[in-house]
Design a protein around this motif. Structure first.
Motif, PDB file in Angstrom:
ATOM      1  N   MET A   1     -34.538 -52.378  39.630  1.00 37.59           N
ATOM      2  CA  MET A   1     -34.264 -52.933  38.313  1.00 37.59           C
ATOM      3  C   MET A   1     -34.127 -51.808  37.289  1.00 37.59           C
ATOM      4  N   ALA A   2     -34.920 -50.772  37.466  1.00 36.62           N
ATOM      5  CA  ALA A   2     -34.844 -49.642  36.534  1.00 36.62           C
ATOM      6  C   ALA A   2     -33.483 -48.957  36.619  1.00 36.62           C
ATOM      7  N   LEU A   3     -32.969 -48.839  37.832  1.00 28.76           N
ATOM      8  CA  LEU A   3     -31.653 -48.209  37.974  1.00 28.76           C
ATOM      9  C   LEU A   3     -30.539 -49.119  37.457  1.00 28.76           C
ATOM     10  N   GLN A   4     -30.707 -50.419  37.576  1.00 28.00           N
ATOM     11  CA  GLN A   4     -29.718 -51.330  36.994  1.00 28.00           C
ATOM     12  C   GLN A   4     -29.731 -51.202  35.479  1.00 28.00           C
ATOM     13  N   LEU A   5     -30.921 -51.136  34.899  1.00 34.25           N
ATOM     14  CA  LEU A   5     -31.027 -50.948  33.454  1.00 34.25           C
ATOM     15  C   LEU A   5     -30.415 -49.614  33.037  1.00 34.25           C
ATOM     16  N   ALA A   6     -30.672 -48.568  33.826  1.00 27.78           N
ATOM     17  CA  ALA A   6     -30.075 -47.262  33.529  1.00 27.78           C
ATOM     18  C   ALA A   6     -28.559 -47.331  33.634  1.00 27.78           C
ATOM     19  N   GLU A   8     -26.697 -50.029  33.123  1.00 27.21           N
ATOM     20  CA  GLU A   8     -26.228 -50.764  31.937  1.00 27.21           C
ATOM     21  C   GLU A   8     -26.176 -49.833  30.725  1.00 27.21           C
ATOM     22  N   GLY A   9     -27.238 -49.066  30.540  1.00 31.21           N
ATOM     23  CA  GLY A   9     -27.278 -48.134  29.410  1.00 31.21           C
ATOM     24  C   GLY A   9     -26.199 -47.076  29.509  1.00 31.21           C
ATOM     25  N   LEU A  10     -25.988 -46.549  30.701  1.00 32.44           N
ATOM     26  CA  LEU A  10     -24.965 -45.526  30.908  1.00 32.44           C
ATOM     27  C   LEU A  10     -23.574 -46.061  30.600  1.00 32.44           C
ATOM     28  N   VAL A  11     -23.298 -47.285  31.027  1.00 27.26           N
ATOM     29  CA  VAL A  11     -21.990 -47.888  30.768  1.00 27.26           C
ATOM     30  C   VAL A  11     -21.794 -48.125  29.279  1.00 27.26           C
ATOM     31  N   ARG A  12     -22.834 -48.597  28.607  1.00 30.64           N
ATOM     32  CA  ARG A  12     -22.707 -48.856  27.160  1.00 30.64           C
ATOM     33  C   ARG A  12     -22.544 -47.576  26.364  1.00 30.64           C
ATOM     34  N   VAL A  13     -23.241 -46.525  26.760  1.00 27.46           N
ATOM     35  CA  VAL A  13     -23.164 -45.258  26.031  1.00 27.46           C
ATOM     36  C   VAL A  13     -21.822 -44.569  26.260  1.00 27.46           C
ATOM     37  N   THR A  14     -21.371 -44.561  27.516  1.00 25.86           N
ATOM     38  CA  THR A  14     -20.133 -43.841  27.837  1.00 25.86           C
ATOM     39  C   THR A  14     -18.876 -44.679  27.608  1.00 25.86           C
ATOM     40  N   GLY A  15     -19.011 -46.008  27.624  1.00 22.87           N
ATOM     41  CA  GLY A  15     -17.846 -46.867  27.454  1.00 22.87           C
ATOM     42  C   GLY A  15     -16.987 -46.958  28.701  1.00 22.87           C
ATOM     43  N   PRO A  17     -15.329 -48.505  31.839  1.00 31.72           N
ATOM     44  CA  PRO A  17     -15.034 -49.924  32.084  1.00 31.72           C
ATOM     45  C   PRO A  17     -15.446 -50.408  33.477  1.00 31.72           C
ATOM     46  N   ILE A  18     -16.728 -50.267  33.818  1.00 34.46           N
ATOM     47  CA  ILE A  18     -17.256 -50.803  35.071  1.00 34.46           C
ATOM     48  C   ILE A  18     -18.498 -51.610  34.744  1.00 34.46           C
ATOM     49  N   PRO A  19     -18.863 -52.557  35.583  1.00 36.82           N
ATOM     50  CA  PRO A  19     -20.075 -53.333  35.313  1.00 36.82           C
ATOM     51  C   PRO A  19     -21.328 -52.454  35.408  1.00 36.82           C
ATOM     52  N   GLY A  20     -22.289 -52.737  34.561  1.00 34.13           N
ATOM     53  CA  GLY A  20     -23.549 -52.004  34.569  1.00 34.13           C
ATOM     54  C   GLY A  20     -24.273 -52.065  35.900  1.00 34.13           C
ATOM     55  N   PRO A  21     -24.349 -53.247  36.545  1.00 36.02           N
ATOM     56  CA  PRO A  21     -25.002 -53.300  37.852  1.00 36.02           C
ATOM     57  C   PRO A  21     -24.309 -52.428  38.903  1.00 36.02           C
ATOM     58  N   ALA A  22     -22.988 -52.297  38.822  1.00 37.98           N
ATOM     59  CA  ALA A  22     -22.280 -51.423  39.760  1.00 37.98           C
ATOM     60  C   ALA A  22     -22.667 -49.963  39.511  1.00 37.98           C
ATOM     61  N   ALA A  23     -22.794 -49.588  38.258  1.00 37.56           N
ATOM     62  CA  ALA A  23     -23.249 -48.231  37.938  1.00 37.56           C
ATOM     63  C   ALA A  23     -24.683 -48.028  38.415  1.00 37.56           C
ATOM     64  N   GLY A  24     -25.511 -49.056  38.282  1.00 41.07           N
ATOM     65  CA  GLY A  24     -26.880 -48.974  38.782  1.00 41.07           C
ATOM     66  C   GLY A  24     -26.926 -48.804  40.288  1.00 41.07           C
ATOM     67  N   MET A  25     -26.040 -49.494  41.008  1.00 41.36           N
ATOM     68  CA  MET A  25     -25.978 -49.328  42.464  1.00 41.36           C
ATOM     69  C   MET A  25     -25.534 -47.915  42.832  1.00 41.36           C
ATOM     70  N   ALA A  26     -24.595 -47.364  42.062  1.00 35.17           N
ATOM     71  CA  ALA A  26     -24.178 -45.977  42.305  1.00 35.17           C
ATOM     72  C   ALA A  26     -25.340 -45.025  42.063  1.00 35.17           C
ATOM     73  N   LEU A  27     -26.118 -45.294  41.029  1.00 36.07           N
ATOM     74  CA  LEU A  27     -27.310 -44.482  40.772  1.00 36.07           C
ATOM     75  C   LEU A  27     -28.317 -44.623  41.911  1.00 36.07           C
ATOM     76  N   LEU A  28     -28.494 -45.836  42.432  1.00 37.74           N
ATOM     77  CA  LEU A  28     -29.392 -46.053  43.562  1.00 37.74           C
ATOM     78  C   LEU A  28     -28.921 -45.271  44.784  1.00 37.74           C
ATOM     79  N   LEU A  29     -27.622 -45.296  45.046  1.00 33.65           N
ATOM     80  CA  LEU A  29     -27.075 -44.539  46.152  1.00 33.65           C
ATOM     81  C   LEU A  29     -27.346 -43.052  45.972  1.00 33.65           C
TER      82      LEU A  29
END
Length: 118
Positions: A1-6, A8-15, A17-29
């Motif tokens: 959940m922490a990586l999903q939140l991270a 989401e934050g990364l997507v909002r800060v950088t703009g 155009p990918i879903p926040g949960p997908a970015a969180g999964m990439a961070l988890l990987l």
């Protein structure tokens, strides 16, 4: 959940155009690649989620039933989009495979043989 939140934050800060949960999964990987010992810690959670995976389809099913009239009105467009995207995906996969197969080593090449066995 922490990586999903991270994510989401990364997507909002950088703009980006990918879903926040997908970015969180990439961070988890990335985390699992960087710290392989964490895999064992996450394994019970992963098995628990996979055991109850069918429950995750309930909200999608409810959404489909709730918007059945709208889906019926747009059935032709949805059907064309699904068919076209399926065929395009299959064509791109075939073209990619056709481009990459000549680069693959043959099964009998010395690069893949170990201890004199093919």
């Amino acid at each position: 959940m922490a990586l999903q939140l991270a994510g989401e934050g990364l997507v909002r800060v950088t703009g980006v155009p990918i879903p926040g949960p997908a970015a969180g999964m990439a961070l988890l990987l990335a985390v699992l690649w960087w710290r392989p010992a964490w895999r064992a810690a996450l394994q019970p959670t992963a098995h628990g989620l996979l055991a109850h995976l069918s429950l995750l389809f309930v909200p999608a099913g409810v959404g489909v039933i709730q918007h059945l009239a709208r889906l019926g009105a747009k059935a032709w467009a949805i059907g064309v989009a699904l068919t076209a995207s399926t065929w395009i995906g299959m064509a791109v996969t075939a073209w990619t495979l056709r481009a990459l197969l000549p680069r693959a080593p043959s099964p009998a090449s010395p690069a893949t043989a170990q201890d004199g066995q093919p």
